[in-house]
Design an enzyme around this catalytic site. Structure first.
Site, short mmCIF file in Angstrom:
data_model
loop_
_atom_site.label_atom_id
_atom_site.label_comp_id
_atom_site.label_asym_id
_atom_site.label_seq_id
_atom_site.Cartn_x
_atom_site.Cartn_y
_atom_site.Cartn_z
N ARG A 64 7.99 7.18 11.16
CA ARG A 64 7.50 6.54 10.08
C ARG A 64 7.22 5.03 10.60
NH1 ARG A 64 10.65 8.76 6.07
NH2 ARG A 64 12.04 6.90 6.33
N TYR A 118 -13.76 -4.73 -6.15
CA TYR A 118 -14.10 -3.33 -5.83
C TYR A 118 -13.57 -2.45 -6.99
CZ TYR A 118 -13.72 0.81 -3.00
OH TYR A 118 -13.52 2.30 -2.61
N ASP A 189 -9.68 -9.22 -0.47
CA ASP A 189 -10.36 -8.10 0.04
C ASP A 189 -11.31 -8.45 1.03
OD1 ASP A 189 -11.85 -5.95 0.58
OD2 ASP A 189 -11.47 -4.82 -1.28
N LYS A 214 -14.37 1.08 7.11
CA LYS A 214 -15.72 0.61 7.08
C LYS A 214 -16.09 0.24 8.52
CE LYS A 214 -15.46 1.82 2.92
NZ LYS A 214 -15.28 0.69 1.67
C1 LIG Z 1 -14.27 1.11 0.71
C2 LIG Z 1 -13.78 -0.24 0.21
C3 LIG Z 1 -12.33 -0.24 -0.17
C4 LIG Z 1 -11.32 0.82 0.10
O1 LIG Z 1 -11.31 1.40 1.05
P1 LIG Z 1 -10.94 2.91 1.48
O2 LIG Z 1 -10.80 2.92 3.02
O3 LIG Z 1 -12.27 3.67 1.28
O4 LIG Z 1 -9.87 3.29 0.65
C5 LIG Z 1 -11.70 -1.54 -0.27
N1 LIG Z 1 -12.46 -2.56 -0.55
C6 LIG Z 1 -13.97 -2.57 -0.51
C7 LIG Z 1 -14.63 -3.85 -0.72
C8 LIG Z 1 -14.40 -1.34 0.18
O5 LIG Z 1 -15.56 -1.43 0.03
#
Ligand SMILES: *Cc1c(COP(=O)(O)O)cnc(C)c1O
Length: 395
Positions: A64, A118, A189, A214
């Site tokens: 972990r 988001y 973010d 992403k």
């Molecule tokens: C896709 C996304 C997330 C979340 O990510 P996941 O890996 O899909 O959980 C958070 N913030 C933004 C701006 C995103 O586009």
């Protein structure tokens, strides 16, 4: 992890290639191998006791706490993030958002969240955080005076720039400075820009979060998230992630690390194509507006140019039609664009969007008209334009 300081003087492209590839983790091969393991074995019981008492990064203990595959990825991300002491990995971007919130907030605290955050960040605030006694106020991140008036008494601020779906920019350094003056923690973010496009900690933020699903993964085949910070908040992120039992699989960590090595060239190519396609869309009669801060005509362009060093392939456009079905018609007609969530992969995607449902205080950037978000991949930009032209001819 604070190791790898020898590379701090290198430019980002070099750090992308070298980050986390310590000899003791790679052995004689180029990439840190996939260390699959729950149990870590000790020579003696005294060694086991010593390991348990040493919760430093990069120490074997139990699965972990990860192993070299995860440590290498975290260290590579830390080396990319100016001002970061360490990086915590999470099994998805949303898990990373939760990890940040839990590390900072406790019952009775107040959170200010940018209204163009988001959607799952918003629903975490109105759902999970509300249930645990955290009160959230949504604010228009373009209204600095309104924010400065609202921030006293808040424990934390959640930003996203540019914002989700309609890409409004905000003045991150000014918002973070006002938050700091009021004693609030600024979290952001930074999935859109990545550390290559925006050095969030250097611009006043305390914690920078990213969905690695992403740009870092880059091949639409993994889910992961990260949060990086200076020593104080990194320590809190790591402790909270351990309390929550958060760990990422070594197989996914190896894939994410492989993606990271080419992230720079992918982002450059996708940014170049996105700019070409966005500029072409602006001149089409079926298009009312393109929502992309990289375009000189965008209201957020000056801030983007001042603070950001790069972009990506993700932007949106609003159709001139007032037929609500027009955006789905365009998406269905596109041959080169998949219809689906996520972005940052090598392949292009199109998504009809209706962001009004995700806004409390800001006007929604589409004015309620039919709109689509595009994620531009690595295909030839002229082929993508030809495809968009045939689809737009149908509206
Ligand atoms: C896709 C996304 C997330 C979340 O990510 P996941 O890996 O899909 O959980 C958070 N913030 C933004 C701006 C995103 O586009």
């Amino acid at each position: 992890m604070s190791g790898g300081d020898d590379d701090k003087h290198l430019r980002p492209a070099s750090r992308l290639v070298r980050g986390g590839r310590r000899k003791e983790w790679t052995g004689p091969v180029v990439n840190p191998p996939v260390w699959r393991g729950s149990t870590h074995l000790y020579d003696t019981d005294a060694d086991r006791h010593a390991a348990g008492g040493n919760n430093a990064d990069g120490q074997f203990f139990y699965g972990r706490r990860g192993a070299p595959t995860q440590w290498a990825l975290a260290e590579a991300l830390t080396q990319l993030e100016a001002g970061a002491y360490g990086t915590q990995l999470y099994p998805s971007g949303v898990a990373a958002i939760a990890g940040c919130m839990f590390a900072v907030l406790k019952p009775g605290d107040r959170l200010l969240m940018a209204d163009n955050a988001y959607d799952p960040s918003r629903s975490m605030a109105t759902g999970l955080l509300a249930r645990m006694g955290v009160e959230t106020t949504f604010f228009d991140p373009r209204d600095l005076d309104g924010f400065t008036a609202a921030v006293p008494g808040a424990k934390a601020v959640w930003l996203e720039a540019p914002g989700s779906l309609t890409f409004e920019m905000c003045d991150v350094p000014a918002l973070a400075a006002a938050a700091r003056a009021a004693g609030a923690v600024t979290m952001i973010d930074n999935t859109w820009a990545s550390p290559l496009g925006f050095a969030a900690l250097d611009h006043g933020c305390d914690i920078v979060m990213m969905s690695l699903s992403k740009h870092v993964g880059g091949h639409s085949d993994l889910m992961m998230g990260s949060a990086s910070a200076g020593k104080r908040w990194y320590t809190a992120l790591r402790r909270t992630a351990q309390e929550l039992g958060q760990v990422v699989s070594p197989d996914d960590a190896a894939l994410a690390a492989r993606g990271l090595r080419t992230m720079g060239v992918r982002l450059e190519a996708q940014t170049r194509s996105a700019l070409q396609i966005a500029a072409w869309l602006e001149s089409q009669p079926q298009v009312a507006r393109v929502l992309c801060p990289m375009l000189p005509s965008d209201p957020g362009h000056a801030l983007w140019q001042r603070d950001f060093t790069g972009g990506c392939g993700l932007f949106a456009f609003v159709l001139a039609s007032n037929d609500p079905a027009a955006s789905a018609r365009v998406a269905d007609a596109l041959q080169m664009f998949g219809i689906g969530y996520s972005w940052g992969g090598f392949e292009s995607l199109a998504l009809p969007i209706a962001p009004a449902t995700y806004r409390s205080v800001m006007p929604c950037g589409t004015g309620g008209a039919p709109a689509l978000r595009l994620a531009i991949g690595l295909e030839d930009a002229d082929d993508l334009i030809a495809d968009l032209a045939q689809a737009l001819a149908l509206v």
